[in-house]
Design a protein around this motif. Structure first.
Motif, mmCIF file in Angstrom:
data_model
loop_
_atom_site.group_PDB
_atom_site.id
_atom_site.type_symbol
_atom_site.label_atom_id
_atom_site.label_comp_id
_atom_site.label_asym_id
_atom_site.label_seq_id
_atom_site.Cartn_x
_atom_site.Cartn_y
_atom_site.Cartn_z
ATOM 1 N N MET A 1 25.862 35.493 37.718
ATOM 2 C CA MET A 1 26.554 34.406 37.015
ATOM 3 C C MET A 1 28.061 34.688 36.904
ATOM 4 O O MET A 1 28.867 33.827 37.130
ATOM 5 N N ILE A 2 28.372 35.970 36.556
ATOM 6 C CA ILE A 2 29.772 36.395 36.566
ATOM 7 C C ILE A 2 29.835 37.687 37.380
ATOM 8 O O ILE A 2 29.034 38.599 37.182
ATOM 9 N N GLU A 3 30.757 37.714 38.325
ATOM 10 C CA GLU A 3 30.841 38.901 39.166
ATOM 11 C C GLU A 3 32.300 39.323 39.359
ATOM 12 O O GLU A 3 33.157 38.479 39.629
ATOM 13 N N LEU A 4 32.553 40.618 39.176
ATOM 14 C CA LEU A 4 33.877 41.186 39.436
ATOM 15 C C LEU A 4 33.735 42.102 40.640
ATOM 16 O O LEU A 4 32.820 42.938 40.678
ATOM 17 N N ARG A 5 34.612 41.917 41.629
ATOM 18 C CA ARG A 5 34.549 42.781 42.808
ATOM 19 C C ARG A 5 35.892 43.467 43.012
ATOM 20 O O ARG A 5 36.905 42.813 43.228
ATOM 21 N N ASN A 6 35.869 44.782 42.886
ATOM 22 C CA ASN A 6 37.069 45.590 43.117
ATOM 23 C C ASN A 6 38.282 45.084 42.366
ATOM 24 O O ASN A 6 39.367 44.936 42.936
ATOM 25 N N VAL A 7 38.086 44.825 41.100
ATOM 26 C CA VAL A 7 39.131 44.201 40.305
ATOM 27 C C VAL A 7 40.098 45.242 39.721
ATOM 28 O O VAL A 7 39.690 46.315 39.264
ATOM 29 N N ALA A 8 41.376 44.895 39.762
ATOM 30 C CA ALA A 8 42.401 45.678 39.063
ATOM 31 C C ALA A 8 43.124 44.733 38.115
ATOM 32 O O ALA A 8 43.183 43.528 38.355
ATOM 33 N N TYR A 9 43.647 45.305 37.010
ATOM 34 C CA TYR A 9 44.456 44.483 36.119
ATOM 35 C C TYR A 9 45.630 45.282 35.573
ATOM 36 O O TYR A 9 45.487 46.454 35.207
ATOM 37 N N SER A 10 46.770 44.605 35.530
ATOM 38 C CA SER A 10 47.967 45.196 34.932
ATOM 39 C C SER A 10 48.666 44.113 34.131
ATOM 40 O O SER A 10 48.736 42.961 34.573
ATOM 41 N N TYR A 11 49.153 44.452 32.929
ATOM 42 C CA TYR A 11 49.912 43.490 32.123
ATOM 43 C C TYR A 11 51.371 43.446 32.573
ATOM 44 O O TYR A 11 52.203 42.870 31.911
ATOM 45 N N GLY A 12 51.667 44.122 33.659
ATOM 46 C CA GLY A 12 53.046 44.115 34.150
ATOM 47 C C GLY A 12 53.564 45.522 34.328
ATOM 48 O O GLY A 12 54.348 45.792 35.233
ATOM 49 N N GLY A 13 53.102 46.439 33.501
ATOM 50 C CA GLY A 13 53.509 47.839 33.634
ATOM 51 C C GLY A 13 52.498 48.575 34.491
ATOM 52 O O GLY A 13 52.100 48.095 35.555
ATOM 53 N N ALA A 14 52.093 49.716 34.015
ATOM 54 C CA ALA A 14 51.130 50.521 34.773
ATOM 55 C C ALA A 14 49.783 49.803 34.843
ATOM 56 O O ALA A 14 49.442 49.024 33.958
ATOM 57 N N GLU A 15 49.038 50.083 35.891
ATOM 58 C CA GLU A 15 47.737 49.458 36.061
ATOM 59 C C GLU A 15 46.774 49.963 34.977
ATOM 60 O O GLU A 15 46.664 51.169 34.755
ATOM 61 N N LEU A 16 46.096 49.018 34.333
ATOM 62 C CA LEU A 16 45.172 49.397 33.254
ATOM 63 C C LEU A 16 43.886 49.964 33.840
ATOM 64 O O LEU A 16 43.357 50.972 33.373
ATOM 65 N N PHE A 17 43.357 49.279 34.847
ATOM 66 C CA PHE A 17 42.195 49.800 35.579
ATOM 67 C C PHE A 17 42.191 49.210 36.975
ATOM 68 O O PHE A 17 42.886 48.228 37.249
ATOM 69 N N ASN A 18 41.413 49.845 37.846
ATOM 70 C CA ASN A 18 41.258 49.310 39.200
ATOM 71 C C ASN A 18 39.852 49.613 39.721
ATOM 72 O O ASN A 18 39.084 50.319 39.071
ATOM 73 N N SER A 19 39.535 49.053 40.871
ATOM 74 C CA SER A 19 38.228 49.253 41.536
ATOM 75 C C SER A 19 37.045 48.946 40.626
ATOM 76 O O SER A 19 36.009 49.606 40.715
ATOM 77 N N VAL A 20 37.220 47.959 39.745
ATOM 78 C CA VAL A 20 36.127 47.628 38.820
ATOM 79 C C VAL A 20 35.209 46.574 39.448
ATOM 80 O O VAL A 20 35.659 45.498 39.839
ATOM 81 N N SER A 21 33.946 46.916 39.569
ATOM 82 C CA SER A 21 32.953 45.961 40.064
ATOM 83 C C SER A 21 31.830 45.862 39.045
ATOM 84 O O SER A 21 31.403 46.870 38.479
ATOM 85 N N LEU A 22 31.368 44.633 38.832
ATOM 86 C CA LEU A 22 30.379 44.394 37.785
ATOM 87 C C LEU A 22 29.718 43.055 38.060
ATOM 88 O O LEU A 22 30.384 42.097 38.436
ATOM 89 N N ALA A 23 28.398 42.999 37.905
ATOM 90 C CA ALA A 23 27.708 41.714 38.076
ATOM 91 C C ALA A 23 26.859 41.449 36.843
ATOM 92 O O ALA A 23 26.035 42.279 36.460
ATOM 93 N N LEU A 24 27.118 40.324 36.199
ATOM 94 C CA LEU A 24 26.308 39.923 35.042
ATOM 95 C C LEU A 24 25.270 38.917 35.542
ATOM 96 O O LEU A 24 25.592 37.756 35.812
ATOM 97 N N GLN A 25 24.054 39.396 35.710
ATOM 98 C CA GLN A 25 22.969 38.557 36.247
ATOM 99 C C GLN A 25 22.159 37.995 35.085
ATOM 100 O O GLN A 25 22.154 38.572 33.994
ATOM 101 N N PRO A 26 21.412 36.905 35.332
ATOM 102 C CA PRO A 26 20.543 36.388 34.266
ATOM 103 C C PRO A 26 19.620 37.490 33.753
ATOM 104 O O PRO A 26 19.060 38.257 34.538
ATOM 105 N N GLY A 27 19.514 37.587 32.458
ATOM 106 C CA GLY A 27 18.605 38.575 31.865
ATOM 107 C C GLY A 27 19.145 39.995 31.807
ATOM 108 O O GLY A 27 18.439 40.898 31.371
#
Ligand SMILES: Nc1ncnc2c1ncn2[C@@H]1O[C@H](COP(=O)(O)OP(=O)(O)OP(=O)(O)O)[C@@H](O)[C@H]1O
Length: 224
Positions: A1-27
């Protein structure tokens, strides 16, 4: 239903995290832990389209979050119940009306009104239904925020520290509400520092425990 593939996030400065993968499946039932400031709230915001990943792809009900725009995000959010850490309410509306808001906005007020008494009883707020949010304690606000997040029976429930201000007995009740919804097939993701809550959940449902640390999302579990 919600899937993250190799996600990185930065608020503009240093990267907060990277290579994040996650799948929220039913149940599925996930817990997200990690040190303060590791980016748990940020990760939840990526899951419901509040933030757009700086790298990688986020898919929300099959749609690319970076392309669906504000209307698409609003549409998707009808199927996602979010318990925010700061529990904001409309202060001029009584508690019952606040909890009903997702149903009122969706034109399903009558249906919401049917479900409201049971939900209030479950979170122990029956007596507070007519009170205004500023009159409530921190723990009451958290319980109300959970009730508001689940009243529309969303497919996915994302909860940010939903038991932070709550005593153990009440946090067990809230946990059981999430467990019941999960057994009905809802995907649940709870960000928390409360390891006892995670242990308690493990006694009822198969849970996956994730830890954000050193800019990566790791699988935890055996050590809990
Ligand atoms: N809007 C923003 N702009 C810039 N930096 C931000 C913003 N929001 C959060 N941050 C920073 O990003 C980092 C991660 O914040 P986040 O709230 O996601 O962490 P968290 O793991 O949920 O923390 P906690 O357990 O304390 O709630 C923190 O250092 C925070 O200061």
């Amino acid at each position: 239903m919600i899937e993250l593939r190799n996600v990185a996030y930065s608020y503009g400065g240093a990267e907060l995290f990277n290579s994040v993968s996650l799948a929220l499946q039913p149940g599925s039932f996930h817990f997200l832990t990690g040190p303060s400031g590791a980016g748990k709230t940020t990760l939840l915001k990526l899951c419901y389209g509040e933030l757009i990943a700086t790298e990688g792809a986020v898919s929300i009900f099959g749609e690319d979050a970076s392309r669906i725009g504000r209307d698409g995000v609003a549409e998707a959010r009808r199927k996602i119940g979010v318990v925010h850490q700061d529990c904001q309410f409309l202060d001029h509306l009584p508690l019952g009306e606040n909890i009903m808001l997702p149903m009122t906005v969706a034109g399903r007020k009558a249906e919401g009104a049917d479900y409201l008494p049971d939900l209030l009883a479950w979170v122990g707020l029956t007596a507070q239904v007519g009170q205004l949010p500023p009159q409530l304690s921190g723990g009451e606000r958290q319980r109300a925020a959970l009730a508001r997040a689940v009243i529309s029976s969303p497919d996915v429930i994302l909860a940010d520290e939903p038991t932070g201000n709550i005593d153990w007995e009440m946090s067990q009740r809230l946990l059981m509400l999430l467990v019941e919804l999960n057994r009905m097939g809802k995907a649940v993701l709870v960000a928390t520092h409360d390891l006892n809550l995670i242990r308690a959940a493990k006694a009822h449902v198969p849970v996956r425990i994730l830890r954000l640390r050193d800019r990566r999302l790791q699988s935890a579990g055996a050590d809990l």
